[in-house]
Design a protein around this motif. Structure first.
Motif, PDB file in Angstrom:
ATOM      1  N   THR A  71      53.245  30.993  51.302  1.00  0.00           N
ATOM      2  CA  THR A  71      53.262  32.451  51.188  1.00  0.00           C
ATOM      3  C   THR A  71      52.357  33.039  52.260  1.00  0.00           C
ATOM      4  OG1 THR A  71      51.489  32.409  49.542  1.00  0.00           O
ATOM      5  CG2 THR A  71      53.756  32.509  48.717  1.00  0.00           C
ATOM      6  N   LYS A  72      52.493  34.315  52.486  1.00  0.00           N
ATOM      7  CA  LYS A  72      51.689  34.999  53.495  1.00  0.00           C
ATOM      8  C   LYS A  72      50.229  35.027  53.068  1.00  0.00           C
ATOM      9  CE  LYS A  72      55.469  37.375  55.535  1.00  0.00           C
ATOM     10  NZ  LYS A  72      56.142  38.594  55.849  1.00  0.00           N
ATOM     11  N   ALA A  73      49.341  35.281  54.021  1.00  0.00           N
ATOM     12  CA  ALA A  73      47.891  35.201  53.787  1.00  0.00           C
ATOM     13  C   ALA A  73      47.416  36.184  52.716  1.00  0.00           C
ATOM     14  CB  ALA A  73      47.141  35.461  55.085  1.00  0.00           C
ATOM     15  N   TRP A  74      48.078  37.308  52.548  1.00  0.00           N
ATOM     16  CA  TRP A  74      47.638  38.323  51.600  1.00  0.00           C
ATOM     17  C   TRP A  74      48.071  38.054  50.159  1.00  0.00           C
ATOM     18  CZ3 TRP A  74      52.229  40.512  50.062  1.00  0.00           C
ATOM     19  CH2 TRP A  74      53.280  40.520  50.971  1.00  0.00           C
ATOM     20  N   VAL A  75      48.797  36.984  49.929  1.00  0.00           N
ATOM     21  CA  VAL A  75      49.163  36.591  48.567  1.00  0.00           C
ATOM     22  C   VAL A  75      48.021  35.765  48.001  1.00  0.00           C
ATOM     23  CG1 VAL A  75      50.807  35.337  47.122  1.00  0.00           C
ATOM     24  CG2 VAL A  75      51.625  36.637  49.105  1.00  0.00           C
ATOM     25  N   CYS A  76      47.347  36.299  47.012  1.00  0.00           N
ATOM     26  CA  CYS A  76      46.200  35.598  46.417  1.00  0.00           C
ATOM     27  C   CYS A  76      46.648  34.434  45.547  1.00  0.00           C
ATOM     28  CB  CYS A  76      45.372  36.565  45.571  1.00  0.00           C
ATOM     29  SG  CYS A  76      44.683  37.932  46.504  1.00  0.00           S
ATOM     30  N   GLY A  77      47.747  34.607  44.849  1.00  0.00           N
ATOM     31  CA  GLY A  77      48.248  33.574  43.956  1.00  0.00           C
ATOM     32  C   GLY A  77      49.037  34.195  42.825  1.00  0.00           C
ATOM     33  N   ILE A  78      49.184  33.403  41.775  1.00  0.00           N
ATOM     34  CA  ILE A  78      49.925  33.860  40.605  1.00  0.00           C
ATOM     35  C   ILE A  78      49.036  33.655  39.386  1.00  0.00           C
ATOM     36  CG2 ILE A  78      51.110  31.682  40.127  1.00  0.00           C
ATOM     37  CD1 ILE A  78      53.658  33.502  39.749  1.00  0.00           C
ATOM     38  N   ALA A  79      49.106  34.583  38.424  1.00  0.00           N
ATOM     39  CA  ALA A  79      48.249  34.521  37.247  1.00  0.00           C
ATOM     40  C   ALA A  79      49.091  34.681  35.988  1.00  0.00           C
ATOM     41  CB  ALA A  79      47.195  35.618  37.300  1.00  0.00           C
ATOM     42  N   ASN A  80      48.603  34.075  34.921  1.00  0.00           N
ATOM     43  CA  ASN A  80      49.231  34.247  33.621  1.00  0.00           C
ATOM     44  C   ASN A  80      48.506  35.391  32.918  1.00  0.00           C
ATOM     45  OD1 ASN A  80      50.106  34.127  30.969  1.00  0.00           O
ATOM     46  ND2 ASN A  80      50.121  31.898  30.905  1.00  0.00           N
ATOM     47  N   VAL A  81      49.191  36.525  32.769  1.00  0.00           N
ATOM     48  CA  VAL A  81      48.608  37.699  32.117  1.00  0.00           C
ATOM     49  C   VAL A  81      49.366  37.935  30.820  1.00  0.00           C
ATOM     50  CG1 VAL A  81      48.112  40.169  32.336  1.00  0.00           C
ATOM     51  CG2 VAL A  81      47.965  38.686  34.345  1.00  0.00           C
ATOM     52  N   ARG A  82      48.744  37.531  29.723  1.00  0.00           N
ATOM     53  CA  ARG A  82      49.327  37.651  28.385  1.00  0.00           C
ATOM     54  C   ARG A  82      50.738  37.074  28.307  1.00  0.00           C
ATOM     55  NH1 ARG A  82      46.440  41.766  29.361  1.00  0.00           N
ATOM     56  NH2 ARG A  82      48.047  43.196  30.008  1.00  0.00           N
ATOM     57  N   GLY A  83      50.906  35.903  28.892  1.00  0.00           N
ATOM     58  CA  GLY A  83      52.183  35.203  28.816  1.00  0.00           C
ATOM     59  C   GLY A  83      53.182  35.582  29.894  1.00  0.00           C
ATOM     60  N   ASN A  84      52.840  36.515  30.742  1.00  0.00           N
ATOM     61  CA  ASN A  84      53.721  36.900  31.852  1.00  0.00           C
ATOM     62  C   ASN A  84      53.118  36.440  33.165  1.00  0.00           C
ATOM     63  OD1 ASN A  84      55.679  38.452  30.331  1.00  0.00           O
ATOM     64  ND2 ASN A  84      54.093  40.001  30.094  1.00  0.00           N
ATOM     65  N   LEU A  85      53.941  35.870  34.038  1.00  0.00           N
ATOM     66  CA  LEU A  85      53.464  35.470  35.353  1.00  0.00           C
ATOM     67  C   LEU A  85      53.416  36.687  36.254  1.00  0.00           C
ATOM     68  CD1 LEU A  85      55.265  32.073  35.920  1.00  0.00           C
ATOM     69  CD2 LEU A  85      52.891  32.496  35.281  1.00  0.00           C
ATOM     70  N   MET A  86      52.237  36.930  36.831  1.00  0.00           N
ATOM     71  CA  MET A  86      52.041  38.090  37.696  1.00  0.00           C
ATOM     72  C   MET A  86      51.583  37.623  39.068  1.00  0.00           C
ATOM     73  SD  MET A  86      49.221  41.169  37.429  1.00  0.00           S
ATOM     74  CE  MET A  86      49.999  42.114  36.155  1.00  0.00           C
ATOM     75  N   PRO A  87      52.369  37.927  40.108  1.00  0.00           N
ATOM     76  CA  PRO A  87      51.885  37.644  41.460  1.00  0.00           C
ATOM     77  C   PRO A  87      50.756  38.613  41.802  1.00  0.00           C
ATOM     78  CG  PRO A  87      54.070  38.644  41.528  1.00  0.00           C
ATOM     79  CD  PRO A  87      53.717  38.467  40.089  1.00  0.00           C
ATOM     80  N   ILE A  88      49.707  38.090  42.392  1.00  0.00           N
ATOM     81  CA  ILE A  88      48.539  38.904  42.759  1.00  0.00           C
ATOM     82  C   ILE A  88      48.483  38.996  44.280  1.00  0.00           C
ATOM     83  CG2 ILE A  88      46.038  39.160  42.575  1.00  0.00           C
ATOM     84  CD1 ILE A  88      47.434  39.270  39.847  1.00  0.00           C
ATOM     85  N   MET A  89      48.511  40.232  44.780  1.00  0.00           N
ATOM     86  CA  MET A  89      48.503  40.477  46.218  1.00  0.00           C
ATOM     87  C   MET A  89      47.246  41.253  46.593  1.00  0.00           C
ATOM     88  SD  MET A  89      51.578  39.369  46.549  1.00  0.00           S
ATOM     89  CE  MET A  89      53.240  39.381  45.939  1.00  0.00           C
ATOM     90  N   ASP A  90      46.659  40.922  47.727  1.00  0.00           N
ATOM     91  CA  ASP A  90      45.503  41.651  48.225  1.00  0.00           C
ATOM     92  C   ASP A  90      46.016  42.848  49.019  1.00  0.00           C
ATOM     93  OD1 ASP A  90      42.462  41.585  48.732  1.00  0.00           O
ATOM     94  OD2 ASP A  90      43.336  41.882  50.723  1.00  0.00           O
ATOM     95  N   LEU A  91      45.748  44.067  48.531  1.00  0.00           N
ATOM     96  CA  LEU A  91      46.288  45.269  49.160  1.00  0.00           C
ATOM     97  C   LEU A  91      45.767  45.445  50.582  1.00  0.00           C
ATOM     98  CD1 LEU A  91      48.056  47.756  48.960  1.00  0.00           C
ATOM     99  CD2 LEU A  91      46.176  48.938  47.819  1.00  0.00           C
ATOM    100  N   GLN A  92      44.468  45.266  50.764  1.00  0.00           N
ATOM    101  CA  GLN A  92      43.901  45.403  52.104  1.00  0.00           C
ATOM    102  C   GLN A  92      44.427  44.299  53.022  1.00  0.00           C
ATOM    103  OE1 GLN A  92      39.781  46.284  52.035  1.00  0.00           O
ATOM    104  NE2 GLN A  92      39.595  46.424  54.236  1.00  0.00           N
ATOM    105  N   GLY A  93      44.581  43.107  52.476  1.00  0.00           N
ATOM    106  CA  GLY A  93      45.135  42.006  53.256  1.00  0.00           C
ATOM    107  C   GLY A  93      46.564  42.284  53.693  1.00  0.00           C
ATOM    108  N   TYR A  94      47.361  42.874  52.795  1.00  0.00           N
ATOM    109  CA  TYR A  94      48.744  43.221  53.132  1.00  0.00           C
ATOM    110  C   TYR A  94      48.783  44.288  54.222  1.00  0.00           C
ATOM    111  CZ  TYR A  94      53.158  45.697  52.914  1.00  0.00           C
ATOM    112  OH  TYR A  94      54.320  46.338  53.255  1.00  0.00           O
ATOM    113  N   LEU A  95      47.991  45.338  54.048  1.00  0.00           N
ATOM    114  CA  LEU A  95      48.029  46.449  54.993  1.00  0.00           C
ATOM    115  C   LEU A  95      47.530  46.056  56.377  1.00  0.00           C
ATOM    116  CD1 LEU A  95      46.767  49.271  52.618  1.00  0.00           C
ATOM    117  CD2 LEU A  95      49.093  48.974  53.486  1.00  0.00           C
TER     118      LEU A  95
END
Length: 181
Positions: A71-95
């Motif tokens: 994945t691109k450098a601004w993708v921090c990873g994926i997290a389990n948030v109350r049973g849902n998989l949530m991709p976590i992106m760094d906004l400043q990293g993306y911009l």
């Protein structure tokens, strides 16, 4: 017999109504209130931005992340948030095409728009912000076009300029959806 003893129940009710109306106070005057705009204030580098309240599903402390390969450098990873998989992106990293910079003050703004469910890392959350309609200005805060393309307008409050950052506009951007290398 006294006059009060000869009254019918209906006459008693009319008498009570008259007495109550004589002693009633008027209602307080209704004051005109300005409509307020609500948003979540956050910091991104040196910029103070605000996202519309309806565009932020929740605010999270950064959870444990699992890295996602290729994945691109601004993708921090994926997290389990109350049973849902949530991709976590760094906004400043993306911009600015930088690697993620998570620290103890970082927060995640969860966005759920159409089919996009993601978390955006921001430097800090500054709380719920209230702005009156007369504080809205067309001027945008200093910054480059990377950030300005997602801003709709600003609010000037206490000599601070708060740019309105549209999370939905970001989620609809094709480049944002292309996180794979």
């Amino acid at each position: 017999m006294s006059d009060s003893a000869r009254r019918t129940p209906l006459q008693w009710l009319k008498h009570l109504e008259r007495v109550c109306l004589q002693h009633a106070r008027g209602l307080p005057k209704q004051q005109q209130t300005d409509e307020t705009w609500l948003g979540i204030g956050f910091r991104l580098g040196d910029l103070q931005l605000v996202a519309p309240l309806n565009e932020v599903a929740e605010i999270l402390v950064p959870p444990a992340l699992s890295k996602v390969p290729r994945t691109k450098a601004w993708v921090c990873g994926i997290a389990n948030v109350r049973g849902n998989l949530m991709p976590i992106m760094d906004l400043q990293g993306y911009l600015y095409d930088q690697p993620p910079s998570l620290n103890r003050r970082s927060r995640i703004l969860a966005v759920s728009h159409n089919d996009v469910y993601t978390g955006l890392v921001v430097d800090a959350v500054l709380g719920l912000k209230h702005f009156r309609s007369d504080e809205q200005v067309d001027e945008l805060p200093a910054g480059d076009s990377c950030v300005k393309q997602y801003m709709t307008h600003s609010f000037r409050s206490d000599d601070a300029l708060w740019g309105v950052f549209s999370m939905y506009s970001l989620a609809e951007t094709p480049q944002f959806m292309q996180a794979a290398i």
